[in-house]
Scaffold this motif. Structure first.
Motif, PDB file in Angstrom:
ATOM      1  N   VAL A   1       1.106  -0.896  -0.007  1.00  0.00           N
ATOM      2  CA  VAL A   1       0.196  -0.095   0.013  1.00  0.00           C
ATOM      3  C   VAL A   1       0.790   1.242  -0.186  1.00  0.00           C
ATOM      4  O   VAL A   1       1.798   1.775   0.260  1.00  0.00           O
ATOM      5  N   ALA A   2       0.460   2.254  -1.025  1.00  0.00           N
ATOM      6  CA  ALA A   2       0.945   3.481  -0.318  1.00  0.00           C
ATOM      7  C   ALA A   2       0.710   4.910  -0.349  1.00  0.00           C
ATOM      8  O   ALA A   2      -0.567   4.958  -0.999  1.00  0.00           O
ATOM      9  N   SER A   3       1.327   5.843   0.019  1.00  0.00           N
ATOM     10  CA  SER A   3       0.109   6.340   0.778  1.00  0.00           C
ATOM     11  C   SER A   3      -0.457   7.152  -0.676  1.00  0.00           C
ATOM     12  O   SER A   3      -1.567   7.859  -1.068  1.00  0.00           O
ATOM     13  N   ASN A   4       0.295   7.590  -1.916  1.00  0.00           N
ATOM     14  CA  ASN A   4      -0.396   8.177  -2.655  1.00  0.00           C
ATOM     15  C   ASN A   4      -0.527   9.487  -2.637  1.00  0.00           C
ATOM     16  O   ASN A   4      -1.905  10.485  -3.456  1.00  0.00           O
ATOM     17  N   GLY A   5       0.493  10.061  -2.111  1.00  0.00           N
ATOM     18  CA  GLY A   5       0.416  11.515  -1.779  1.00  0.00           C
ATOM     19  C   GLY A   5       1.890  12.793  -2.557  1.00  0.00           C
ATOM     20  O   GLY A   5       2.989  12.339  -4.205  1.00  0.00           O
ATOM     21  N   LEU A   6       1.917  13.733  -2.310  1.00  0.00           N
ATOM     22  CA  LEU A   6       3.068  14.312  -2.552  1.00  0.00           C
ATOM     23  C   LEU A   6       4.220  13.419  -2.187  1.00  0.00           C
ATOM     24  O   LEU A   6       4.561  13.504  -3.498  1.00  0.00           O
ATOM     25  N   LYS A   7       5.039  12.726  -1.348  1.00  0.00           N
ATOM     26  CA  LYS A   7       5.474  12.330  -1.174  1.00  0.00           C
ATOM     27  C   LYS A   7       5.646  10.334  -1.708  1.00  0.00           C
ATOM     28  O   LYS A   7       6.476   9.840  -1.583  1.00  0.00           O
ATOM     29  N   SER A   8       4.206   9.837  -1.584  1.00  0.00           N
ATOM     30  CA  SER A   8       4.052   8.336  -2.270  1.00  0.00           C
ATOM     31  C   SER A   8       5.177   7.571  -0.957  1.00  0.00           C
ATOM     32  O   SER A   8       5.637   6.440  -1.747  1.00  0.00           O
ATOM     33  N   VAL A   9       4.833   7.421   0.061  1.00  0.00           N
ATOM     34  CA  VAL A   9       5.016   6.539   1.205  1.00  0.00           C
ATOM     35  C   VAL A   9       4.177   4.673   1.198  1.00  0.00           C
ATOM     36  O   VAL A   9       3.418   5.276   0.835  1.00  0.00           O
ATOM     37  N   SER A  10       5.073   4.103   1.000  1.00  0.00           N
ATOM     38  CA  SER A  10       4.729   3.007   1.028  1.00  0.00           C
ATOM     39  C   SER A  10       5.243   2.001   1.735  1.00  0.00           C
ATOM     40  O   SER A  10       5.998   1.833   2.682  1.00  0.00           O
ATOM     41  N   ARG A  11       4.277   0.654   2.490  1.00  0.00           N
ATOM     42  CA  ARG A  11       4.653  -0.484   3.228  1.00  0.00           C
ATOM     43  C   ARG A  11       3.887  -1.117   2.568  1.00  0.00           C
ATOM     44  O   ARG A  11       3.182  -1.438   2.018  1.00  0.00           O
ATOM     45  N   GLN A  12       3.988  -2.395   3.433  1.00  0.00           N
ATOM     46  CA  GLN A  12       4.209  -4.160   2.955  1.00  0.00           C
ATOM     47  C   GLN A  12       3.812  -4.377   4.332  1.00  0.00           C
ATOM     48  O   GLN A  12       4.028  -4.530   5.404  1.00  0.00           O
ATOM     49  N   GLN A  13       3.331  -6.114   3.620  1.00  0.00           N
ATOM     50  CA  GLN A  13       2.780  -7.090   4.566  1.00  0.00           C
ATOM     51  C   GLN A  13       2.444  -8.293   4.229  1.00  0.00           C
ATOM     52  O   GLN A  13       2.242  -8.367   3.132  1.00  0.00           O
ATOM     53  N   VAL A  14       3.703  -9.321   4.898  1.00  0.00           N
ATOM     54  CA  VAL A  14       3.726 -10.462   4.066  1.00  0.00           C
ATOM     55  C   VAL A  14       3.441 -11.922   4.600  1.00  0.00           C
ATOM     56  O   VAL A  14       3.394 -11.467   6.628  1.00  0.00           O
ATOM     57  N   ALA A  15       2.849 -12.607   4.909  1.00  0.00           N
ATOM     58  CA  ALA A  15       1.993 -13.413   4.737  1.00  0.00           C
ATOM     59  C   ALA A  15       2.047 -14.687   4.368  1.00  0.00           C
ATOM     60  O   ALA A  15       2.227 -14.816   2.828  1.00  0.00           O
ATOM     61  N   TYR A  16       1.863 -16.225   5.324  1.00  0.00           N
ATOM     62  CA  TYR A  16       1.845 -17.488   4.047  1.00  0.00           C
ATOM     63  C   TYR A  16       1.150 -18.369   4.787  1.00  0.00           C
ATOM     64  O   TYR A  16       0.143 -17.840   5.755  1.00  0.00           O
ATOM     65  N   VAL A  17      -0.082 -19.192   3.816  1.00  0.00           N
ATOM     66  CA  VAL A  17      -1.225 -20.187   4.302  1.00  0.00           C
ATOM     67  C   VAL A  17      -0.475 -21.042   3.417  1.00  0.00           C
ATOM     68  O   VAL A  17      -0.481 -21.251   2.199  1.00  0.00           O
ATOM     69  N   TRP A  18      -1.554 -21.628   4.012  1.00  0.00           N
ATOM     70  CA  TRP A  18      -1.629 -23.864   3.631  1.00  0.00           C
ATOM     71  C   TRP A  18      -2.536 -23.727   2.486  1.00  0.00           C
ATOM     72  O   TRP A  18      -3.819 -23.965   3.317  1.00  0.00           O
ATOM     73  N   MET A  19      -3.017 -24.697   1.945  1.00  0.00           N
ATOM     74  CA  MET A  19      -3.710 -25.053   1.070  1.00  0.00           C
ATOM     75  C   MET A  19      -3.873 -25.981   0.282  1.00  0.00           C
ATOM     76  O   MET A  19      -3.531 -26.476   0.388  1.00  0.00           O
ATOM     77  N   PHE A  20      -5.031 -26.620   1.345  1.00  0.00           N
ATOM     78  CA  PHE A  20      -5.213 -28.571   0.620  1.00  0.00           C
ATOM     79  C   PHE A  20      -6.961 -28.717   0.943  1.00  0.00           C
ATOM     80  O   PHE A  20      -7.115 -28.547   2.179  1.00  0.00           O
ATOM     81  N   PRO A  21      -7.266 -29.431  -0.626  1.00  0.00           N
ATOM     82  CA  PRO A  21      -9.489 -29.743   0.130  1.00  0.00           C
ATOM     83  C   PRO A  21      -8.526 -31.065   0.239  1.00  0.00           C
ATOM     84  O   PRO A  21      -9.095 -32.578  -0.476  1.00  0.00           O
ATOM     85  N   TRP A  22      -8.851 -31.145   1.580  1.00  0.00           N
ATOM     86  CA  TRP A  22      -8.125 -32.217   2.213  1.00  0.00           C
ATOM     87  C   TRP A  22     -10.012 -33.448   2.222  1.00  0.00           C
ATOM     88  O   TRP A  22      -9.461 -34.538   1.871  1.00  0.00           O
ATOM     89  N   ARG A  23     -11.073 -32.739   1.792  1.00  0.00           N
ATOM     90  CA  ARG A  23     -12.212 -34.000   1.961  1.00  0.00           C
ATOM     91  C   ARG A  23     -12.387 -34.153   0.907  1.00  0.00           C
ATOM     92  O   ARG A  23     -12.188 -35.984   0.213  1.00  0.00           O
ATOM     93  N   VAL A  24     -11.650 -33.871  -0.737  1.00  0.00           N
ATOM     94  CA  VAL A  24     -11.138 -33.832  -1.750  1.00  0.00           C
ATOM     95  C   VAL A  24     -10.606 -35.362  -1.775  1.00  0.00           C
ATOM     96  O   VAL A  24     -10.886 -36.113  -2.914  1.00  0.00           O
ATOM     97  N   ALA A  25      -9.389 -34.991  -1.783  1.00  0.00           N
ATOM     98  CA  ALA A  25      -8.523 -36.241  -1.233  1.00  0.00           C
ATOM     99  C   ALA A  25      -8.983 -37.415  -0.366  1.00  0.00           C
ATOM    100  O   ALA A  25      -8.604 -37.961  -0.905  1.00  0.00           O
ATOM    101  N   LEU A  26      -9.950 -37.354   0.366  1.00  0.00           N
ATOM    102  CA  LEU A  26      -9.325 -38.028   1.063  1.00  0.00           C
ATOM    103  C   LEU A  26     -10.917 -39.236   0.268  1.00  0.00           C
ATOM    104  O   LEU A  26     -10.883 -40.670   0.210  1.00  0.00           O
ATOM    105  N   ALA A  27     -12.379 -38.472  -0.755  1.00  0.00           N
ATOM    106  CA  ALA A  27     -12.674 -39.435  -1.427  1.00  0.00           C
ATOM    107  C   ALA A  27     -11.895 -39.823  -2.458  1.00  0.00           C
ATOM    108  O   ALA A  27     -12.370 -41.173  -3.060  1.00  0.00           O
TER     109      ALA A  27
END
Length: 336
Positions: A266-292
């Motif tokens: 996200v950037a402030s989008n103003g005269l100086k345009s300061v930006s900030r970041q956030q990072v995260a990780y997530v696991w995805m797995f359709p376990w019910r489909v895999a079980l089926a």
């Protein structure tokens, strides 16, 4: 064996059935408005000690005339939806308030039916301005209880109301080279594990600047190999000084497997345009489909094994029958 096979197949059908769910979307109705203002939000660049004028128009969309009080007040923003809260008391002065700068032509207004009235106001900027932006709300409070409009400070293109009041926000940007521009991302929430996509990411952007900003940015997601799979731009919304806004973004598709990286920029989008970041990780797995799928494979193995066993037993039976026939033939030859 047949009994166990049927039970396993029934269980697999049940798993597959509960795996696929069709979402239901509810609709909403919006009421119309009889009273409107233009512009709903206006900005003006001023210098300390300057005298100038501003104008605002109020339109009556009803078939009857509208009488009301004309007022100018300060406001503060305390929630994450960007809703201004009017400061009624003169003792409670807002740090960014500019109501004392504005002089109204009178304290009442009359708007003919299906017509509008322009209000011309004088502005006097003091020499000792301590901030880079100041704000005020010029509004009409109808005397008739029949005129009621809905509050909507969130959208710059719409009118703003408080109870039965409707008005426009006036922003004064003061010429100052020492203005601070900064922002912060907080309240970053996301699922650590999820069966199906898309992934819902929520976060708040807090304005630490000396003036309002309209942040721009995006949220994207990449797979285990670092390849981007989806990107969504955030909605551009005005954030007043010392206030925040809430955002939520849906990333990815329904079928996702593995570890994914979420990046919010996200950037402030103003005269100086300061930006900030956030990072995260997530696991995805359709376990019910895999079980089926696994259970289906197990059932298929059992069925194939049963077929092979039956075929082997049949071959042995045929072999025994053949041997019996050969014995009978041999006995008949001996008798002859």
């Amino acid at each position: 064996m047949k009994k166990y096979t049927r039970a396993i197949i029934t269980f697999i059908v049940f798993i597959v059935f509960i795996t696929f769910i069709i979402p239901v979307v509810n609709g909403q109705n919006l009421d119309g408005q009889n009273l409107s203002v233009f512009p709903a939000i206006q900005e003006k660049l001023v210098k300390p000690g300057e005298r100038t004028r501003i104008q605002i128009q109020f339109k009556n969309g009803a078939d009857t005339a509208l009488m009301g009080k004309l007022k100018v007040v300060d406001f503060v923003v305390t929630d994450k939806q960007g809703t201004p809260k009017v400061v009624e008391s003169k003792e409670l002065k807002s740090k960014y308030g500019a109501s004392s700068w504005i002089t109204l032509p009178n304290d009442s207004i009359a708007i003919p039916p299906r017509d509008y009235v322009s209000v011309d106001m004088g502005v006097e900027v003091p020499y000792d301005v301590s901030t880079c932006s100041k704000y005020a709300l010029v509004y009409v409070e109808p005397l008739s209880e029949t005129v009621r409009v809905k509050a909507d400070f969130k959208k710059p293109e719409t009118a703003t109301t408080v109870s039965t009041r409707l008005g426009g926000i006036v922003t004064f940007n003061i010429e100052n080279s020492n203005c601070k521009e900064n922002l912060n991302i907080s309240g970053f929430t996301f699922p650590k594990f999820q069966e199906y996509g898309p992934i819902k990411v929520k976060f708040d952007v807090f304005n630490l600047s000396d003036y309002h900003i309209v942040p721009a940015g995006y949220a994207n997601i990449s797979n285990l190999f670092g390849l981007p799979t989806d990107q969504q731009n955030i909605k551009e919304q005005r954030i007043f000084p010392e206030a925040g806004k809430s955002y939520d973004v849906d990333l990815g598709s329904k079928w996702m497997i593995g570890r994914y990286k979420i990046l919010v920029n996200v950037a402030s989008n103003g005269l100086k345009s300061v930006s900030r970041q956030q990072v995260a990780y997530v696991w995805m797995f359709p376990w019910r489909v895999a079980l089926a799928v696994i259970l289906t494979i197990i059932v298929m193995i059992i069925i194939v094994k049963n077929l092979i066993t039956k075929e082997t037993d049949l071959e042995e039976e045929l072999k025994k029958e053949k041997n019996e026939i050969e014995k009978l033939k041999s006995q008949l030859r001996k008798r002859e």
